[in-house]
Write a protein that holds these residues in place. Structure first.
Motif, mmCIF file in Angstrom:
data_model
loop_
_atom_site.group_PDB
_atom_site.id
_atom_site.type_symbol
_atom_site.label_atom_id
_atom_site.label_comp_id
_atom_site.label_asym_id
_atom_site.label_seq_id
_atom_site.Cartn_x
_atom_site.Cartn_y
_atom_site.Cartn_z
ATOM 1 N N LEU A 184 1.179 29.273 8.625
ATOM 2 C CA LEU A 184 -0.152 29.687 9.070
ATOM 3 C C LEU A 184 -0.517 30.970 8.341
ATOM 4 C CD1 LEU A 184 -2.579 29.404 11.052
ATOM 5 C CD2 LEU A 184 -1.252 30.791 12.657
ATOM 6 N N GLU A 185 -1.716 31.007 7.823
ATOM 7 C CA GLU A 185 -2.081 32.123 6.950
ATOM 8 C C GLU A 185 -3.579 32.390 7.012
ATOM 9 O OE1 GLU A 185 -1.315 30.884 2.942
ATOM 10 O OE2 GLU A 185 -2.352 32.599 2.050
ATOM 11 N N THR A 186 -3.945 33.641 7.057
ATOM 12 C CA THR A 186 -5.330 34.009 6.749
ATOM 13 C C THR A 186 -5.278 35.084 5.692
ATOM 14 O OG1 THR A 186 -5.642 35.870 8.242
ATOM 15 C CG2 THR A 186 -5.995 33.672 9.168
ATOM 16 N N THR A 187 -6.247 35.106 4.830
ATOM 17 C CA THR A 187 -6.219 36.081 3.746
ATOM 18 C C THR A 187 -7.615 36.311 3.195
ATOM 19 O OG1 THR A 187 -5.411 36.498 1.496
ATOM 20 C CG2 THR A 187 -5.649 34.197 2.121
ATOM 21 N N ASN A 188 -7.919 37.571 2.886
ATOM 22 C CA ASN A 188 -9.101 37.786 2.063
ATOM 23 C C ASN A 188 -8.722 38.438 0.744
ATOM 24 O OD1 ASN A 188 -8.845 40.446 3.173
ATOM 25 N ND2 ASN A 188 -10.076 39.720 4.877
ATOM 26 N N GLY A 189 -7.418 38.438 0.476
ATOM 27 C CA GLY A 189 -6.977 38.851 -0.848
ATOM 28 C C GLY A 189 -6.698 40.340 -0.933
ATOM 29 N N ARG A 239 -5.093 32.952 -4.184
ATOM 30 C CA ARG A 239 -6.217 32.360 -3.443
ATOM 31 C C ARG A 239 -7.021 31.391 -4.293
ATOM 32 N NH1 ARG A 239 -10.191 36.025 -1.382
ATOM 33 N NH2 ARG A 239 -10.588 34.411 0.139
ATOM 34 N N ASN A 240 -6.849 31.442 -5.603
ATOM 35 C CA ASN A 240 -7.614 30.542 -6.466
ATOM 36 C C ASN A 240 -6.920 29.194 -6.559
ATOM 37 O OD1 ASN A 240 -9.749 32.322 -7.324
ATOM 38 N ND2 ASN A 240 -8.167 33.448 -8.426
ATOM 39 N N MET A 241 -7.597 28.166 -6.113
ATOM 40 C CA MET A 241 -7.025 26.816 -6.076
ATOM 41 C C MET A 241 -7.796 25.865 -6.972
ATOM 42 S SD MET A 241 -4.565 26.971 -3.903
ATOM 43 C CE MET A 241 -3.955 28.140 -2.689
ATOM 44 N N GLY A 242 -8.745 26.422 -7.738
ATOM 45 C CA GLY A 242 -9.687 25.567 -8.464
ATOM 46 C C GLY A 242 -10.837 25.229 -7.533
ATOM 47 N N ASN A 243 -11.993 24.928 -8.086
ATOM 48 C CA ASN A 243 -13.159 24.603 -7.256
ATOM 49 C C ASN A 243 -13.907 23.437 -7.892
ATOM 50 O OD1 ASN A 243 -15.085 24.724 -5.295
ATOM 51 N ND2 ASN A 243 -16.098 26.582 -6.051
ATOM 52 N N SER A 274 -7.828 42.405 5.367
ATOM 53 C CA SER A 274 -6.803 42.067 6.352
ATOM 54 C C SER A 274 -6.273 40.680 6.068
ATOM 55 C CB SER A 274 -7.385 42.112 7.764
ATOM 56 O OG SER A 274 -8.281 41.030 7.944
ATOM 57 N N GLY A 275 -5.149 40.361 6.667
ATOM 58 C CA GLY A 275 -4.577 39.039 6.462
ATOM 59 C C GLY A 275 -3.253 38.973 7.179
ATOM 60 N N ALA A 276 -2.744 37.763 7.361
ATOM 61 C CA ALA A 276 -1.440 37.604 7.989
ATOM 62 C C ALA A 276 -0.902 36.250 7.592
ATOM 63 C CB ALA A 276 -1.574 37.686 9.509
ATOM 64 N N TYR A 277 0.424 36.156 7.480
ATOM 65 C CA TYR A 277 0.967 34.813 7.358
ATOM 66 C C TYR A 277 2.325 34.701 8.011
ATOM 67 C CZ TYR A 277 4.097 35.389 3.144
ATOM 68 O OH TYR A 277 5.074 35.727 2.251
ATOM 69 N N ILE A 278 2.615 33.514 8.452
ATOM 70 C CA ILE A 278 3.940 33.217 8.992
ATOM 71 C C ILE A 278 4.368 31.920 8.330
ATOM 72 C CG2 ILE A 278 2.900 32.094 11.036
ATOM 73 C CD1 ILE A 278 5.418 33.096 12.586
ATOM 74 N N ARG A 279 5.581 31.913 7.774
ATOM 75 C CA ARG A 279 6.055 30.743 7.038
ATOM 76 C C ARG A 279 7.296 30.218 7.726
ATOM 77 N NH1 ARG A 279 4.701 28.122 2.504
ATOM 78 N NH2 ARG A 279 6.282 27.264 1.128
ATOM 79 N N ASN A 280 7.295 28.950 7.992
ATOM 80 C CA ASN A 280 8.417 28.291 8.644
ATOM 81 C C ASN A 280 8.666 28.787 10.058
ATOM 82 O OD1 ASN A 280 9.137 26.319 6.767
ATOM 83 N ND2 ASN A 280 10.204 27.833 5.492
ATOM 84 N N PHE A 320 -16.819 30.234 -0.017
ATOM 85 C CA PHE A 320 -17.938 29.666 -0.781
ATOM 86 C C PHE A 320 -17.680 29.663 -2.287
ATOM 87 C CE2 PHE A 320 -19.805 31.392 3.195
ATOM 88 C CZ PHE A 320 -20.052 30.162 3.786
ATOM 89 N N SER A 321 -16.726 30.503 -2.735
ATOM 90 C CA SER A 321 -16.395 30.491 -4.162
ATOM 91 C C SER A 321 -15.165 29.631 -4.444
ATOM 92 C CB SER A 321 -16.156 31.922 -4.653
ATOM 93 O OG SER A 321 -15.045 32.478 -3.991
ATOM 94 N N GLY A 322 -14.653 28.958 -3.409
ATOM 95 C CA GLY A 322 -13.510 28.064 -3.606
ATOM 96 C C GLY A 322 -12.161 28.722 -3.367
ATOM 97 N N LYS A 323 -12.150 30.011 -3.053
ATOM 98 C CA LYS A 323 -10.873 30.702 -2.843
ATOM 99 C C LYS A 323 -10.310 30.387 -1.460
ATOM 100 C CE LYS A 323 -11.760 34.968 -5.472
ATOM 101 N NZ LYS A 323 -11.663 34.473 -6.774
ATOM 102 N N LEU A 324 -8.993 30.264 -1.395
ATOM 103 C CA LEU A 324 -8.353 29.979 -0.123
ATOM 104 C C LEU A 324 -8.538 31.147 0.847
ATOM 105 C CD1 LEU A 324 -5.349 27.971 0.673
ATOM 106 C CD2 LEU A 324 -5.207 30.322 1.460
ATOM 107 N N ALA A 325 -8.958 30.845 2.061
ATOM 108 C CA ALA A 325 -9.181 31.892 3.060
ATOM 109 C C ALA A 325 -8.272 31.711 4.270
ATOM 110 C CB ALA A 325 -10.638 31.887 3.507
ATOM 111 N N VAL A 326 -7.871 30.470 4.522
ATOM 112 C CA VAL A 326 -7.029 30.180 5.685
ATOM 113 C C VAL A 326 -6.208 28.924 5.378
ATOM 114 C CG1 VAL A 326 -8.924 28.878 6.776
ATOM 115 C CG2 VAL A 326 -7.082 29.773 8.208
#
Ligand code: ZN
Lengths: 221, 116
Positions: free
Chosen positions: B26-31, A47-51, B44-50, B100-106
């Motif tokens: 398509l992906e959602t994630t909170n890690g 999840r860390n992509m840099g900020n 929770s989270g889910a992803y589907i690839r291709n 808000f901390s820059g982490k990917l969420a979706v």
């Protein structure tokens, strides 16, 4: 730290070795012990992509691969193997296939010590599944041929259930290598490494203890 | 490089990939660590690839973070919380939402060839 003939480190993600094991690895390397690091995935779902973000979902695997290679170089690892599994999928792989692949590496490398995650006490499903596969592979070996198996555990309940770590490696002599290894995983550790370095400079006793002591549990085979 | 969403640019790309067979990530994630750090947090989270599909039209809406919907012949693809986009070197549209901390969420990504 006991001198080993060959150390095999098996983790699912680049950076799994950084915080808890890189000092131990660097110490073995300095003792002249060859270290093989088998890393199952490239952490491509991180999840860390840099900020602001300098990576995206598609470039992250390439960036983390390079970071892993850099970290291995910093620690002095000569034999780095990337096994090509996908992040977050280890627990869904065919158990026997995974066991056999790890068994083949163990058979080839003939380690005297294997370091992996303690199955059930390592928080991330990939960690637990990797540890469980290593345990299966080692248990399939004749008892006399088995290497030592030392595991990293960090779930909240771990000390309640499996007790205190029976092995604590004091790695302050290679702390600079450890910090460099953590920093090599730039995309994942950017913020943490900076904070840690500052706390170390201030000689924060809790942080110093955490960085200088690496804890392992001998797995009951 | 991922950049903050410019809705017109994203809309142009959504239009460009419409009515063609495309591959979706398509992906959602909170890690995996969310509940480890905060026991009251439900992870929770889910992803589907291709996933292979064809959408009739796609739209980006909202004032940021943005929402994206793709309407298919018999259903929908939806993502919320989109903050960044990139049209990468191979013409793929990469959309992502960073918290808000820059982490990917979706993430919602559209490509005319399969993702690796
Ligand atoms: Zn990990």
């Amino acid at each position: 730290m006991e001198k080993e003939r060959h150390v095999l480190v098996i983790f699912p993600h680049p950076d799994d070795e950084a915080f808890g094991v890189s000092g131990t690895i660097a110490t073995h390397v300095q003792n002249g012990t060859p270290v093989t690091y088998a890393c199952l995935t490239l952490g491509e779902m991180g999840r860390n992509m840099g900020n602001p973000p300098f990576a995206n979902r598609e470039t992250l695997s390439k960036i983390r691969k390079k970071e892993l290679q850099d970290a291995a170089e910093v620690m002095g690892i000569q034999d780095l193997r990337m096994l090509g599994y996908r992040d977050k999928t280890i627990e869904f792989e065919d158990d026997d296939k995974l066991t056999n692949e790890l068994a083949a590496i163990i058979d080839e490398v003939q380690p005297s010590l294997i370091i992996t995650f303690y199955p059930g006490y390592s928080v991330h499903p990939d960690h637990d599944a990797t540890g469980a596969a290593v345990v299966r592979a080692v248990r399939n070996m004749p008892a006399n041929d088995r290497p030592k198996l030392q595991c990293v555990a960090f779930s909240r309940n771990c000390e309640e259930e499996i007790g205190q770590a029976d092995i604590v490696n004091e790695v302050s002599a290679v702390a600079h290598i450890k910090i460099a290894a953590i920093k090599a995983h730039l995309s994942q550790t950017q913020l943490m490494a900076k904070e840690m370095e500052e706390q170390l400079k201030k000689q924060d006793p809790q942080v110093m203890a955490r960085v200088h002591n690496e804890r392992f549990w001998t797995y009951p085979l | 490089m991922m950049e903050p969403v410019i809705t017109q640019d994203v809309q142009t790309e959504l239009d460009r990939h419409a009515k063609k067979p495309v591959y979706i990530h398509l992906e959602t994630t909170n890690g995996a660590y969310a509940s480890h750090f905060d026991e009251t947090f439900f992870s929770s989270g889910a992803y589907i690839r291709n996933a292979q599909l064809e959408y009739e039209h796609g739209k980006i809406t909202g004032n940021g973070p943005f929402r994206v919907g793709l309407k298919t012949a018999i259903g929908w693809v939806y993502a919320e919380g989109i903050t960044h986009f990139e049209k990468d070197g191979t013409g793929r549209l990469l959309l992502a939402g960073h918290d808000f901390s820059g982490k990917l969420a979706v993430a919602l990504q559209i490509s005319e060839t399969p993702f690796e």
